[in-house]
Design a protein around this motif. Sequence first.
Motif, PDB file in Angstrom:
ATOM      1  N   CYS A 128       7.735 -10.100  -9.041  1.00 20.55           N
ATOM      2  CA  CYS A 128       6.410 -10.501  -9.481  1.00 20.55           C
ATOM      3  C   CYS A 128       5.392  -9.922  -8.498  1.00 20.55           C
ATOM      4  CB  CYS A 128       6.380 -12.029  -9.462  1.00 20.55           C
ATOM      5  SG  CYS A 128       4.771 -12.704  -9.740  1.00 20.55           S
ATOM      6  N   HIS A 129       4.423  -9.153  -9.014  1.00 21.08           N
ATOM      7  CA  HIS A 129       3.425  -8.502  -8.159  1.00 21.08           C
ATOM      8  C   HIS A 129       2.108  -9.256  -8.267  1.00 21.08           C
ATOM      9  CE1 HIS A 129       6.088  -5.017  -7.687  1.00 21.08           C
ATOM     10  NE2 HIS A 129       6.417  -5.266  -8.943  1.00 21.08           N
ATOM     11  N   VAL A 130       1.506  -9.549  -7.117  1.00 17.21           N
ATOM     12  CA  VAL A 130       0.315 -10.408  -7.085  1.00 17.21           C
ATOM     13  C   VAL A 130      -0.839  -9.627  -6.460  1.00 17.21           C
ATOM     14  CG1 VAL A 130      -0.606 -12.594  -6.240  1.00 17.21           C
ATOM     15  CG2 VAL A 130       1.813 -12.413  -6.860  1.00 17.21           C
TER      16      VAL A 130
ATOM     17  N   VAL B 268       8.510 -12.154  -4.840  1.00 12.23           N
ATOM     18  CA  VAL B 268       7.062 -12.073  -5.053  1.00 12.23           C
ATOM     19  C   VAL B 268       6.463 -11.077  -4.057  1.00 12.23           C
ATOM     20  CG1 VAL B 268       4.900 -13.371  -5.019  1.00 12.23           C
ATOM     21  CG2 VAL B 268       6.973 -14.455  -5.893  1.00 12.23           C
ATOM     22  N   SER B 269       5.801 -10.050  -4.590  1.00 12.39           N
ATOM     23  CA  SER B 269       5.233  -8.999  -3.753  1.00 12.39           C
ATOM     24  C   SER B 269       3.718  -9.213  -3.663  1.00 12.39           C
ATOM     25  CB  SER B 269       5.568  -7.654  -4.396  1.00 12.39           C
ATOM     26  OG  SER B 269       4.932  -6.624  -3.712  1.00 12.39           O
ATOM     27  N   LEU B 270       3.242  -9.572  -2.490  1.00 13.41           N
ATOM     28  CA  LEU B 270       1.828  -9.929  -2.310  1.00 13.41           C
ATOM     29  C   LEU B 270       1.062  -8.705  -1.818  1.00 13.41           C
ATOM     30  CD1 LEU B 270       2.493 -13.308  -0.454  1.00 13.41           C
ATOM     31  CD2 LEU B 270       1.882 -13.032  -2.866  1.00 13.41           C
ATOM     32  N   LYS B 271       0.108  -8.253  -2.627  1.00 15.76           N
ATOM     33  CA  LYS B 271      -0.570  -6.979  -2.332  1.00 15.76           C
ATOM     34  C   LYS B 271      -1.800  -7.225  -1.463  1.00 15.76           C
ATOM     35  CE  LYS B 271       2.225  -5.219  -5.456  1.00 15.76           C
ATOM     36  NZ  LYS B 271       3.494  -4.624  -5.064  1.00 15.76           N
ATOM     37  N   ILE B 272      -1.586  -7.189  -0.163  1.00 23.58           N
ATOM     38  CA  ILE B 272      -2.680  -7.401   0.787  1.00 23.58           C
ATOM     39  C   ILE B 272      -3.783  -6.361   0.583  1.00 23.58           C
ATOM     40  CG2 ILE B 272      -3.233  -7.123   3.247  1.00 23.58           C
ATOM     41  CD1 ILE B 272      -0.779  -8.664   3.925  1.00 23.58           C
ATOM     42  N   GLY B 273      -3.373  -5.109   0.357  1.00 19.54           N
ATOM     43  CA  GLY B 273      -4.350  -4.031   0.185  1.00 19.54           C
ATOM     44  C   GLY B 273      -5.246  -4.278  -1.014  1.00 19.54           C
ATOM     45  N   SER B 274      -4.681  -4.813  -2.084  1.00 19.78           N
ATOM     46  CA  SER B 274      -5.479  -5.126  -3.265  1.00 19.78           C
ATOM     47  C   SER B 274      -6.371  -6.339  -2.996  1.00 19.78           C
ATOM     48  CB  SER B 274      -4.547  -5.406  -4.455  1.00 19.78           C
ATOM     49  OG  SER B 274      -5.287  -5.888  -5.548  1.00 19.78           O
ATOM     50  N   ALA B 275      -5.823  -7.359  -2.360  1.00 20.95           N
ATOM     51  CA  ALA B 275      -6.611  -8.567  -2.045  1.00 20.95           C
ATOM     52  C   ALA B 275      -7.839  -8.205  -1.213  1.00 20.95           C
ATOM     53  CB  ALA B 275      -5.743  -9.569  -1.295  1.00 20.95           C
ATOM     54  N   ASN B 276      -7.659  -7.268  -0.279  1.00 23.63           N
ATOM     55  CA  ASN B 276      -8.765  -6.874   0.596  1.00 23.63           C
ATOM     56  C   ASN B 276      -9.828  -6.043  -0.132  1.00 23.63           C
ATOM     57  OD1 ASN B 276      -7.845  -8.154   2.856  1.00 23.63           O
ATOM     58  ND2 ASN B 276      -7.156  -6.317   3.927  1.00 23.63           N
ATOM     59  N   HIS B 277      -9.529  -5.621  -1.363  1.00 28.53           N
ATOM     60  CA  HIS B 277     -10.515  -4.880  -2.174  1.00 28.53           C
ATOM     61  C   HIS B 277     -10.911  -5.690  -3.404  1.00 28.53           C
ATOM     62  CE1 HIS B 277     -10.451  -0.643  -0.425  1.00 28.53           C
ATOM     63  NE2 HIS B 277      -9.693  -1.373   0.368  1.00 28.53           N
TER      64      HIS B 277
ATOM     65  N   THR C 231      -3.700  -7.643 -15.226  1.00 31.80           N
ATOM     66  CA  THR C 231      -2.482  -8.429 -14.961  1.00 31.80           C
ATOM     67  C   THR C 231      -2.417  -8.814 -13.487  1.00 31.80           C
ATOM     68  OG1 THR C 231      -1.359  -6.301 -14.715  1.00 31.80           O
ATOM     69  CG2 THR C 231      -0.947  -7.514 -16.772  1.00 31.80           C
ATOM     70  N   PRO C 232      -3.275  -9.762 -13.053  1.00 34.81           N
ATOM     71  CA  PRO C 232      -3.311 -10.085 -11.618  1.00 34.81           C
ATOM     72  C   PRO C 232      -1.994 -10.652 -11.090  1.00 34.81           C
ATOM     73  CG  PRO C 232      -4.768 -11.531 -12.891  1.00 34.81           C
ATOM     74  CD  PRO C 232      -4.316 -10.467 -13.825  1.00 34.81           C
ATOM     75  N   VAL C 233      -1.196 -11.255 -12.009  1.00 30.17           N
ATOM     76  CA  VAL C 233       0.170 -11.649 -11.633  1.00 30.17           C
ATOM     77  C   VAL C 233       1.083 -10.981 -12.658  1.00 30.17           C
ATOM     78  CG1 VAL C 233       1.777 -13.581 -11.370  1.00 30.17           C
ATOM     79  CG2 VAL C 233      -0.629 -13.862 -10.720  1.00 30.17           C
ATOM     80  N   GLU C 234       1.870 -10.008 -12.201  1.00 28.70           N
ATOM     81  CA  GLU C 234       2.591  -9.149 -13.147  1.00 28.70           C
ATOM     82  C   GLU C 234       4.095  -9.157 -12.865  1.00 28.70           C
ATOM     83  OE1 GLU C 234       2.282  -4.852 -12.471  1.00 28.70           O
ATOM     84  OE2 GLU C 234       1.780  -4.649 -14.592  1.00 28.70           O
ATOM     85  N   PHE C 235       4.889  -9.307 -13.920  1.00 28.43           N
ATOM     86  CA  PHE C 235       6.351  -9.297 -13.736  1.00 28.43           C
ATOM     87  C   PHE C 235       6.892  -7.903 -14.006  1.00 28.43           C
ATOM     88  CE2 PHE C 235       5.264 -13.665 -14.431  1.00 28.43           C
ATOM     89  CZ  PHE C 235       6.029 -14.302 -13.465  1.00 28.43           C
TER      90      PHE C 235
END
Length: 393
Positions: free
Chosen positions: A44-46, A300-309, A30-34
């Motif tokens: 919404c978590h991204v 919208v919550s942008l997950k930098i830590g996830s994007a960097n992995h 779920t890369p974009v999750e409500f």
Amino acid sequence: VTDDLELDVVAAIGDVRDPYPDFARKRRETPVEFARGFNGEAMCHVYAYADVAHALREADVFSSRVYAPAIGMVFGPSILQMDGVPHQRHRSLIGGAFRRSILTKWETELVVPTVHQLIDRFAARGSAELVRELTLQYPIKIISRILGIPADEHMRFARLSLDLIGIAFDPERGMRASAELKEYFARALAERRAEPQDDLISMLAHTEIDGHTLPDEEIFGFLRLLLPAGAETTYRLLGSLLLALLWHPEQLDEVRADRALVAPAIEEALRWEAPVQVVSREPLTDTELGGVKIEAGTHVSLKIGSANHDETVFDDPDSFDVHRASEHPHIAFAEGPHRCLGEHLARLETTVALNAVLDRLGDIRLDAEGGEAYVQGIPFRSPNRIPVRFAAS
Ligand code: HEM
């Protein structure tokens, strides 16, 4: 004071040890999750790099005003929550303070002496706990001096800064810290207007571009933001970098022997353990990310830590590798118009500190008897402790 601060660190950021397996599952499933937020609001978590980077760049759609109700309450109206032209104007008024040319002066006068003074206190002992004795104290001393806070007050400001970022865990304490800081800065601003000094408060008091000066409320907002923005983040980066190198002694030896690797090691630490794991935005119109529709007004919550992995961008993303080569950069400093204003200062402080540790603490290694060291926390991450032994000098 530092013992107390250590306890407060956990209170402020929690104890999540390894969020990355969960992030990887979210990116797959779920890369974009409500979900519903704490107060039942639509959220919404991204998780994927491309979607996070896209939202950060498309600031006309993904607004920063989402910060106004919560963070605005603590810092006052700060640059973080502004959009469009007012944001650009404000940023050009304050941005000069952290230009590379100005940093050159601080490097010799302040950054280098500060790190050596801290290391002087334990270099002869042959052992130290680097969070308490180095990383926690260092960036707060730098940013406090740049702001114009007297040296004997620096650790009081370290505590206030932690209280600010811990507001979600202890709102009353966060608000008290906010009020105390505003009162302090109001007095300091009045003093610097009457008698300017060599500090940022004086610069802000007298800054003017095209006839625009900064309203006092915006100056307080910026000053209050700078303590946690400047200290909380950089101390975490330095800690995670040192721990990563201590966990990978062969890379530590390589960096010691070839200082051209210091800069890539810092970038890799920023990617591997982004000190700020999450930033927020709010779409002003109905839009979409990664093919998923998002309604205007959703948090919208942008997950930098996830994007960097994200494995589609970084090979073997959970490993730490100073030789990593990837087509896209990490986004630990965000992207787009709100990209971190302090990134040059953060890199400068971290470079100076790592070089000083490598020069002065020969044969440095983790001390197995000093307790387990790990990286912890969400939304901010840093090591709990870094016990080390080295050749006394
Ligand atoms: C490793 C250290 C640092 C990291 C990881 C970091 C991270 C970030 C991130 C992710 C943002 C974007 C926030 C958002 O758009 O929601 C940001 C903005 C900002 N940072 Fe940093 N930061 C660091 C160090 C610093 C330092 C040392 C300073 C100042 C002395 C600073 C000042 C700021 C300011 C003023 C902004 C707001 C910029 C704007 O809204 O236009 N940061 N930082």
